[in-house]
Design a protein around this motif. Structure first.
Motif, PDB file in Angstrom:
ATOM      1  N   LEU A   1      -5.908  -5.311 -14.009  1.00  0.00           N
ATOM      2  CA  LEU A   1      -5.871  -5.298 -12.547  1.00  0.00           C
ATOM      3  C   LEU A   1      -4.844  -4.285 -12.053  1.00  0.00           C
ATOM      4  O   LEU A   1      -5.111  -3.560 -11.090  1.00  0.00           O
ATOM      5  N   GLU A   2      -3.699  -4.216 -12.702  1.00  0.00           N
ATOM      6  CA  GLU A   2      -2.663  -3.263 -12.294  1.00  0.00           C
ATOM      7  C   GLU A   2      -3.172  -1.827 -12.408  1.00  0.00           C
ATOM      8  O   GLU A   2      -2.913  -0.991 -11.530  1.00  0.00           O
ATOM      9  N   GLN A   3      -3.924  -1.534 -13.455  1.00  0.00           N
ATOM     10  CA  GLN A   3      -4.477  -0.189 -13.620  1.00  0.00           C
ATOM     11  C   GLN A   3      -5.556   0.091 -12.578  1.00  0.00           C
ATOM     12  O   GLN A   3      -5.668   1.220 -12.076  1.00  0.00           O
ATOM     13  N   VAL A   4      -6.339  -0.917 -12.248  1.00  0.00           N
ATOM     14  CA  VAL A   4      -7.361  -0.758 -11.206  1.00  0.00           C
ATOM     15  C   VAL A   4      -6.707  -0.423  -9.868  1.00  0.00           C
ATOM     16  O   VAL A   4      -7.169   0.457  -9.125  1.00  0.00           O
ATOM     17  N   LEU A   5      -5.621  -1.103  -9.545  1.00  0.00           N
ATOM     18  CA  LEU A   5      -4.915  -0.835  -8.292  1.00  0.00           C
ATOM     19  C   LEU A   5      -4.293   0.558  -8.310  1.00  0.00           C
ATOM     20  O   LEU A   5      -4.247   1.238  -7.274  1.00  0.00           O
ATOM     21  N   ALA A   6      -3.816   0.996  -9.468  1.00  0.00           N
ATOM     22  CA  ALA A   6      -3.260   2.346  -9.573  1.00  0.00           C
ATOM     23  C   ALA A   6      -4.341   3.392  -9.321  1.00  0.00           C
ATOM     24  O   ALA A   6      -4.098   4.409  -8.654  1.00  0.00           O
ATOM     25  N   ILE A   7      -5.538   3.145  -9.825  1.00  0.00           N
ATOM     26  CA  ILE A   7      -6.652   4.058  -9.580  1.00  0.00           C
ATOM     27  C   ILE A   7      -7.006   4.086  -8.095  1.00  0.00           C
ATOM     28  O   ILE A   7      -7.266   5.153  -7.519  1.00  0.00           O
ATOM     29  N   ALA A   8      -7.003   2.913  -7.463  1.00  0.00           N
ATOM     30  CA  ALA A   8      -7.292   2.850  -6.026  1.00  0.00           C
ATOM     31  C   ALA A   8      -6.265   3.655  -5.237  1.00  0.00           C
ATOM     32  O   ALA A   8      -6.604   4.352  -4.268  1.00  0.00           O
ATOM     33  N   GLU A   9      -5.012   3.561  -5.652  1.00  0.00           N
ATOM     34  CA  GLU A   9      -3.966   4.339  -4.973  1.00  0.00           C
ATOM     35  C   GLU A   9      -4.212   5.828  -5.133  1.00  0.00           C
ATOM     36  O   GLU A   9      -4.110   6.599  -4.168  1.00  0.00           O
ATOM     37  N   GLN A  10      -4.555   6.256  -6.334  1.00  0.00           N
ATOM     38  CA  GLN A  10      -4.749   7.679  -6.589  1.00  0.00           C
ATOM     39  C   GLN A  10      -6.023   8.207  -5.927  1.00  0.00           C
ATOM     40  O   GLN A  10      -6.021   9.284  -5.317  1.00  0.00           O
ATOM     41  N   LYS A  11      -7.100   7.437  -6.072  1.00  0.00           N
ATOM     42  CA  LYS A  11      -8.406   7.942  -5.639  1.00  0.00           C
ATOM     43  C   LYS A  11      -8.611   7.855  -4.131  1.00  0.00           C
ATOM     44  O   LYS A  11      -9.295   8.693  -3.547  1.00  0.00           O
ATOM     45  N   THR A  12      -8.025   6.854  -3.502  1.00  0.00           N
ATOM     46  CA  THR A  12      -8.293   6.623  -2.079  1.00  0.00           C
ATOM     47  C   THR A  12      -7.040   6.646  -1.222  1.00  0.00           C
ATOM     48  O   THR A  12      -6.965   7.382  -0.236  1.00  0.00           O
ATOM     49  N   ALA A  13      -6.054   5.832  -1.582  1.00  0.00           N
ATOM     50  CA  ALA A  13      -4.886   5.667  -0.706  1.00  0.00           C
ATOM     51  C   ALA A  13      -4.154   6.974  -0.482  1.00  0.00           C
ATOM     52  O   ALA A  13      -3.678   7.258   0.628  1.00  0.00           O
ATOM     53  N   TRP A  14      -4.049   7.794  -1.512  1.00  0.00           N
ATOM     54  CA  TRP A  14      -3.227   8.994  -1.420  1.00  0.00           C
ATOM     55  C   TRP A  14      -3.776   9.974  -0.387  1.00  0.00           C
ATOM     56  O   TRP A  14      -3.081  10.379   0.523  1.00  0.00           O
ATOM     57  N   TYR A  15      -5.048  10.379  -0.524  1.00  0.00           N
ATOM     58  CA  TYR A  15      -5.560  11.415   0.375  1.00  0.00           C
ATOM     59  C   TYR A  15      -6.064  10.865   1.708  1.00  0.00           C
ATOM     60  O   TYR A  15      -6.042  11.567   2.720  1.00  0.00           O
ATOM     61  N   SER A  16      -6.494   9.601   1.730  1.00  0.00           N
ATOM     62  CA  SER A  16      -7.071   9.069   2.962  1.00  0.00           C
ATOM     63  C   SER A  16      -6.042   8.473   3.914  1.00  0.00           C
ATOM     64  O   SER A  16      -6.263   8.421   5.119  1.00  0.00           O
ATOM     65  N   PHE A  17      -4.913   8.006   3.383  1.00  0.00           N
ATOM     66  CA  PHE A  17      -3.907   7.349   4.219  1.00  0.00           C
ATOM     67  C   PHE A  17      -2.533   8.010   4.089  1.00  0.00           C
ATOM     68  O   PHE A  17      -1.942   8.423   5.076  1.00  0.00           O
ATOM     69  N   ARG A  18      -2.033   8.090   2.878  1.00  0.00           N
ATOM     70  CA  ARG A  18      -0.700   8.656   2.667  1.00  0.00           C
ATOM     71  C   ARG A  18      -0.631  10.107   3.139  1.00  0.00           C
ATOM     72  O   ARG A  18       0.291  10.490   3.867  1.00  0.00           O
TER      73      ARG A  18
END
Length: 364
Positions: free
Chosen positions: A200-217
């Motif tokens: 689960l921790e790795q899945v959340l890390a992927i979500a951060e990289q794939k979506t959170a970074w460019y779409s929000f951060r």
């Protein structure tokens, strides 16, 4: 972070409307320039530009909205410059969406054929074999994404900000593309290398990289940098964007399995058929019903009846409820942090309303 007291009141709605109009002008100019130049090339190139324009048209423009909101909160006042950067943010999104469709082998977006789908269909009409039709579709998707990405960088480089700010913005663009590429690669690897399923921790890390970074951060940071905000503020906005982006991705994962196809514009079977390794699946692997779910994950021939059984199991084992709670946790933390650093309440609404609307739309 708000405007100094004593300034004339700003009509935020009017200003936001003005930014959006300028952004649309930049996006329309990009497509018009491409169409004009394509008259000297081929009919396929002309069609590629038409489809690229169609892909970028419409939508809620969430990412540029976040950019504008952060820019205003940090005291930015150059409407022309921020509109150009806003257009760049949207074109970066367009590029990554098109490339993501190619990687996922999706040929439909928002209920109609995407760039790859249009060109694959065209090839079939021309008599191409299926393998050739798919090849042309993939090529068109890659090239369309490249065109949008190149223009995004061009717009930032020539946005009109001073040299130091422009360098900082270009560094943010590079980081957004680099981190998104890493997340995309890890996401695909998780789906195909089933023997080494991520935690689960790795899945959340992927979500951060794939979506959170460019779409929000990225858009929040870019708005602050463009407005000349101090580094501490830029860093705080990065964390707000990280939290909100993960919450958004978790909500989107729920929609991919439980959403209404008429609302999402995509098949409710595709995520299950592709074997997407989301937080839903990571949690389900820890439950007693996983042996009943596992045979259907990644089954390209999965039918509606079996998919409904998987949904019922994901709900009965608590995985759906767990992911809903995890998404809400991230969204709430994003709101609390934004409030602590003095962001405008309107920005909080933009950060979280889309994700909560997604979760409401998937409610049983």
């Amino acid at each position: 972070m708000n405007h100094e007291q004593g300034e004339a009141p700003v009509d935020r709605a009017a200003r936001a409307s003005g930014w959006r109009a300028r952004l649309d002008v930049e996006l329309d100019r990009f497509v018009a320039d491409g169409l004009r130049r394509s008259t000297e090339e081929s009919a396929d190139t002309h069609e590629l530009w038409q489809q690229l324009g169609r892909t970028g048209r419409g939508g809620e423009k969430l990412r540029s909205t976040l950019l504008f909101a952060a820019y205003e909160c940090c005291g930015g006042d150059d409407d022309e410059v921020v509109a150009r950067v806003g257009a760049a943010v949207e074109l970066l999104h367009t590029a990554l969406v098109i490339h993501d469709d190619v990687i996922d082998r999706d040929v439909v977006r928002r209920g109609s054929a995407n760039v790859s789908g249009v060109f694959a269909d065209t090839a079939r009409v021309r008599g191409a074999r299926e393998e050739g039709a798919v090849t042309l579709g993939v090529a068109a998707g890659i090239l369309a994404g490249d065109l949008a990405l190149a223009r995004a960088i061009h717009l930032v480089a020539l946005c009109g900000a001073d040299a130091a700010t422009t360098r900082a913005l270009l560094a943010l663009v590079e980081d957004a593309v680099r981190v998104s590429a890493a997340g995309e690669l890890d996401d695909v690897a998780a789906g195909v290398c089933r023997a080494t399923a991520p935690t689960l921790e790795q899945v959340l890390a992927i979500a951060e990289q794939k979506t959170a970074w460019y779409s929000f951060r990225f858009p929040l940071q870019a708005g602050a940098v463009l407005a000349g905000a101090p580094g501490a503020t830029v860093d705080q906005l990065a964390e707000v964007g990280r939290l909100a982006g993960i919450g958004f991705q978790l909500a989107d994962d729920l929609r991919g399995v439980f959403g209404d196809e008429s609302d999402t514009g995509k098949s409710a079977l595709s995520d299950l058929r592709e074997g997407k390794f989301t937080a839903l699946i990571a949690h389900a692997r820890t439950t007693a019903v996983w042996n009943k779910i596992a045979p259907h994950i990644g089954d390209a021939s999965l039918e509606a009846g079996a998919a409904e059984t998987v949904r019922e199991l994901l709900q009965s084992c608590g995985s759906r409820r767990f992911v809903e709670g995890l998404a809400e946790h991230h969204l709430t933390r994003a709101e609390e942090m934004a409030e602590r650093i003095g962001l405008d309440p309107a920005l909080l609404t933009e950060l979280t309303r889309h994700s909560r609307r997604i979760m409401r739309s998937t409610a049983a």
